[in-house]
Write an enzyme that holds these catalytic residues in place. Structure first.
Site, PDB file in Angstrom:
ATOM      1  N   GLU A 137       0.820  -1.221   0.000  1.00  0.00           N
ATOM      2  CA  GLU A 137       0.000   0.000   0.000  1.00  0.00           C
ATOM      3  C   GLU A 137       0.852   1.269   0.000  1.00  0.00           C
ATOM      4  OE1 GLU A 137      -0.203  -2.421   2.293  1.00  0.00           O
ATOM      5  OE2 GLU A 137      -2.051  -3.459   1.764  1.00  0.00           O
ATOM      6  N   ASP A 187     -13.672  -9.362  10.864  1.00  0.00           N
ATOM      7  CA  ASP A 187     -12.206  -9.266  10.782  1.00  0.00           C
ATOM      8  C   ASP A 187     -11.578  -8.697  12.054  1.00  0.00           C
ATOM      9  OD1 ASP A 187     -11.826 -10.472   8.399  1.00  0.00           O
ATOM     10  OD2 ASP A 187     -11.551  -8.641   7.225  1.00  0.00           O
TER      11      ASP A 187
END
Lengths: 277, 316
Positions: B56, B115
Site C-alpha cells: 500500500e 475481521d
C-alpha cells in the site's frame, strides 16, 4: 547537450562541487557528503543525457529526474542553476526562510524539480508511477532516479522495484549511489545491504556496475543503456562512489553526511576544488 | 428509500460510469479489488487499472508519480492501510506537493465486523484531517457516493474518502436537486432543540434517532456532514445559534474526527454544548457488524440519549 564531451563534463562536475560547498557553507546547514558522491551522475544527466528544456520546466515530454536520496539536493540545485532553471544567486539562499531551495526537493517551490522527495525511499515508487504514465500515454521520455545505498534499507525501495519489474519499465533508469556510508556508520556496520546489485538483478533489473565518480564510465554506461531503451527491463546502474568525493577531509567520513564546514575548512575545500572564495 | 447498497459498491460503479468522461482517471488497488469494488473497473478498463499487490505504501508513491504526469489516480485499499499504514507516504508524497491523488479507504469503522480490530480503522478521520491541505470525506449512502466520486474527479488536489462495507439505505436520493459540493453539508431534517451532525452510516442512524426523539417531544435537526474537512462552518454555526446544542455522530474514534472538528470550530466562535458520539477511544472486536456496532453504542438509541444529554447541558 548530447555532444558535451567528457572533459567538459568533468569541468562542470567540479564547478557543481564548488557550488555545493559554497551553498552548504553559506547555509551553515545541509548535506555535503552525499551531494559530492553523486556529482558525476548528476552532471552527466543534466548536461548530456537528459532531454530537458530549462525554459520550459513543465514540458510534458521531458525526461524526469527523481532524487530519491533527496538530502543530496545541493548538487541538483547547483545543476539546475547552471542549466538556467533559476538564477545562480538563488543558491546562496539554500535552506533559508523564504527560499525556493528547501532542505529537501520541493516540486512546488523550485523550477526543475519533478517530484518532491526527501523522506527516504519515497522517491522511487513515484518514479515508477511516472514511468508507467509515460508508457500509458505513449510518450518517449525516460525517468532517471538516484537512490542512496543506505536508502535501500527502506522496504519501500523493493516494493518500487517490484512495480518496475511487473510493468517492464525499460524507460526507468536508477543509479544506486553506493558510497557505503550512512549516518551511524558504514552500511556494512549499520545494516548490511547484502549484494545490492544482485538484489536488483533478482528483481528483474539489468544491472551495470561502474565507478560512479569516473565520468568516462558514467557517460559510457548511459550510452550503453540508451541503446537498450526497449529491452523490456528497468535499468540499475550500480555506481561505486566515495562520499565527500573531491574534498579530502570529507572523503569516506560519515561525519560529513549532514554538516557544514567552518570558514577554515570551507576555504580549504574550495582550494582543493580549484575554486575562488 | 430504495434497496440497501454499500457505499463501496456505489464507488466501484461510479468509477466505471465516469471512466469515459474522465480519460485521465486511473485506478490503483492493493490486492483488494474484490472487496473495495474496483474489480469492475479492473475488468472493464484493464489498461487503466494498476494492481500494486500487497504494498500500500508503494501504491501511494506510484499514484503520486502518475498524478505528477497529469493523470487522476484513485488509490484504493482498506481504510486501515490507506490512512494508517501509508500515512507518511500520503503526507509527504501526495499532500505536501498537492498532487491530484484520491486516497480511498474502504471498510472504515467497526462495521467491518468479523475481521476485528486489526482491520477496523477508527482513526482514519483523525489521521487524514491532521494533514495540511487534505480534504476528508465520508459520504453516507450510495446516491451520495456517486456524486462524491464525481466531485473528487473535478477537484484538483489530494483527498481522502472513506467507504463503508455494509449495505445502507439511501437517504439522499429523495433530496430534491441534491447538488453535492465538497465542504457543503446537507441538512436532512430541520429541528429546534438540538442538532445531530453525522457522517457515513451514522447519518441513517441519526435520522432514526430524530424519529425516536420526536416521539419524546424533542425536535432534532439532522445534518449530513459528508465532508469533515473543510468543515461546513456556516452550517455548524447556524445550528449552534438556532438549536443551542449539538451532537456529533461518527463511526470512528471520538478523538480527532468529526466531533473534534465541530468542537474545535464552535468552541472558538460560539460555544455551545457538543456531545461527541462515536467509538469511545477503544479498539473494536470481531463479530457480526450490527452486534459489534450495538456493543459499542453505535445505535440510534445512543444518539438520542446523547441528544438529550446535550439538551440538558444547554438547560444547565
Amino acid at each position: 547537450m548530447k555532444n558535451t564531451d567528457v572533459s567538459e563534463l568533468k569541468k562542470i562536475a567540479n564547478e557543481l562541487r564548488q557550488s555545493v560547498i559554497k551553498m552548504v557553507y553559506q547555509a551553515q546547514s545541509g548535506h555535503p557528503g552525499g551531494s559530492l558522491s553523486a556529482a558525476e551522475i548528476v552532471t552527466a544527466l543534466y548536461f548530456r543525457e537528459m532531454n530537458i528544456d530549462p525554459q520550459n520546466p513543465k514540458w510534458e515530454d521531458r525526461d524526469r529526474f527523481v532524487l530519491s536520496k533527496g538530502h543530496a539536493c545541493p548538487i541538483q540545485y547547483a545543476a539546475l542553476a547552471k542549466r538556467g532553471y533559476f538564477d545562480e544567486s538563488e543558491l546562496s539562499t539554500l535552506r533559508k526562510e523564504g527560499s525556493i531551495l528547501q532542505g529537501h526537493p520541493d516540486m512546488k517551490k523550485t523550477p526543475g524539480i519533478d517530484i518532491s522527495t526527501g523522506s527516504l525511499g519515497l522517491g522511487f515508487p513515484s518514479a515508477t508511477g511516472m514511468a508507467i504514465a509515460a508508457k500509458r500515454d505513449g510518450k518517449d521520455y525516460r525517468v532517471f532516479v538516484v537512490l542512496g545505498d543506505g536508502e535501500c534499507q527502506e522496504g519501500i525501495v523493493w516494493e518500487g522495484a517490484q512495480v518496475a519489474n511487473k510493468y517492464q519499465l525499460d524507460n526507468l533508469v536508477i543509479f544506486v549511489d553506493n558510497n557505503n556510508l550512512q549516518i551511524d556508520g558504514t552500511c556494512d556496520e549499520v545494516m548490511p545491504n547484502i549484494d545490492l546489485g544482485k538484489k536488483f538483478a533478482a528483481f528483474g533489473f539489468e544491472v551495470y556496475e561502474i565507478n560512479g565518480n569516473d565520468m568516462e564510465q558514467v557517460v559510457d554506461v548511459l550510452d550503453r543503456i540508451a541503446e537498450k531503451r526497449d529491452s523490456g527491463k528497468p535499468k540499475c546502474i550500480f555506481a561505486d562512489t566515495v562520499k565527500g568525493q573531491g574534498v579530502s577531509y570529507m572523503e569516506n567520513q560519515c561525519d560529513w553526511h549532514g554538516k557544514a564546514p567552518n570558514t577554515e575548512l570551507y576555504e580549504q575545500a574550495m582550494r582543493e576544488l580549484g575554486g575562488t572564495l | 428509500m430504495t434497496d440497501k447498497i454499500a457505499t463501496r459498491v456505489a464507488y466501484g460503479n461510479a468509477l466505471v460510469e465516469f471512466a469515459e468522461t474522465y480519460p485521465e482517471l486511473v485506478v490503483l488497488d492493493a490486492d483488494l479489488a474484490g472487496a473495495t469494488k474496483t474489480q469492475t473497473f479492473m475488468d472493464t478498463y484493464p489498461e487503466r487499472f494498476f494492481d500494486m499487490g500487497i504494498s500500500e505504501n508503494n501504491m501511494m508513491g506510484v499514484a503520486a508519480g502518475l498524478a505528477a504526469c497529469g493523470l487522476k489516480p484513485f488509490a484504493t485499499t482498506f481504510a486501515m492501510f490507506a490512512a494508517g499504514r501509508s500515512w507518511e507516504q500520503v503526507r509527504n508524497s501526495i499532500a505536501y506537493p498537492h498532487l491530484n491523488v484520491k486516497i480511498v479507504g474502504s471498510h472504515g469503522g467497526l462495521s467491518v465486523g468479523e475481521d476485528g480490530a486489526t482491520h477496523q480503522c477508527i482513526e482514519d478521520f483523525a489521521l487524514m484531517r491532521a494533514i495540511p491541505d487534505m480534504t476528508v470525506l465520508c459520504p453516507c449512502d450510495a446516491h451520495e457516493m456517486r456524486l462524491a466520486t464525481e466531485a473528487l474527479l473535478n477537484y484538483d488536489g489530494p483527498a481522502y474518502m472513506r467507504l463503508g462495507r455494509l449495505a445502507v439505505e439511501n437517504v439522499t436520493d429523495s433530496v430534491e436537486n441534491y447538488k453535492f459540493e465538497l465542504g457543503k453539508s446537507l441538512q436532512l431534517r430541520d429541528g429546534e432543540d438540538v442538532t445531530i451532525i453525522a457522517n457515513g452510516m451514522m447519518v441513517q442512524m441519526a435520522l432514526k434517532a430524530a424519529d425516536l426523539l420526536k416521539e419524546q417531544g424533542v425536535s432534532a435537526r439532522v445534518i449530513n456532514m459528508h465532508t469533515i474537512k473543510p468543515l461546513d462552518e456556516e452550517a455548524v454555526l447556524k445550528a449552534a445559534k438556532e438549536t443551542g446544542c449539538i451532537v456529533t455522530s461518527e463511526e470512528a474514534n471520538i478523538l480527532g474526527g468529526l466531533g473534534a472538528a465541530v468542537s474545535e470550530y464552535i468552541s472558538g466562535i460560539y460555544p455551545v454544548p457538543v456531545i461527541r458520539h462515536g467509538v469511545r477511544d477503544e479498539f473494536g472486536r470481531s463479530g457480526k457488524a450490527p452486534l459489534v456496532l450495538e456493543a459499542y453504542g453505535l445505535t440510534p438509541e445512543m444518539i438520542a440519549e446523547s441528544a438529550k444529554e446535550s439538551i440538558q447541558l444547554k438547560a444547565d
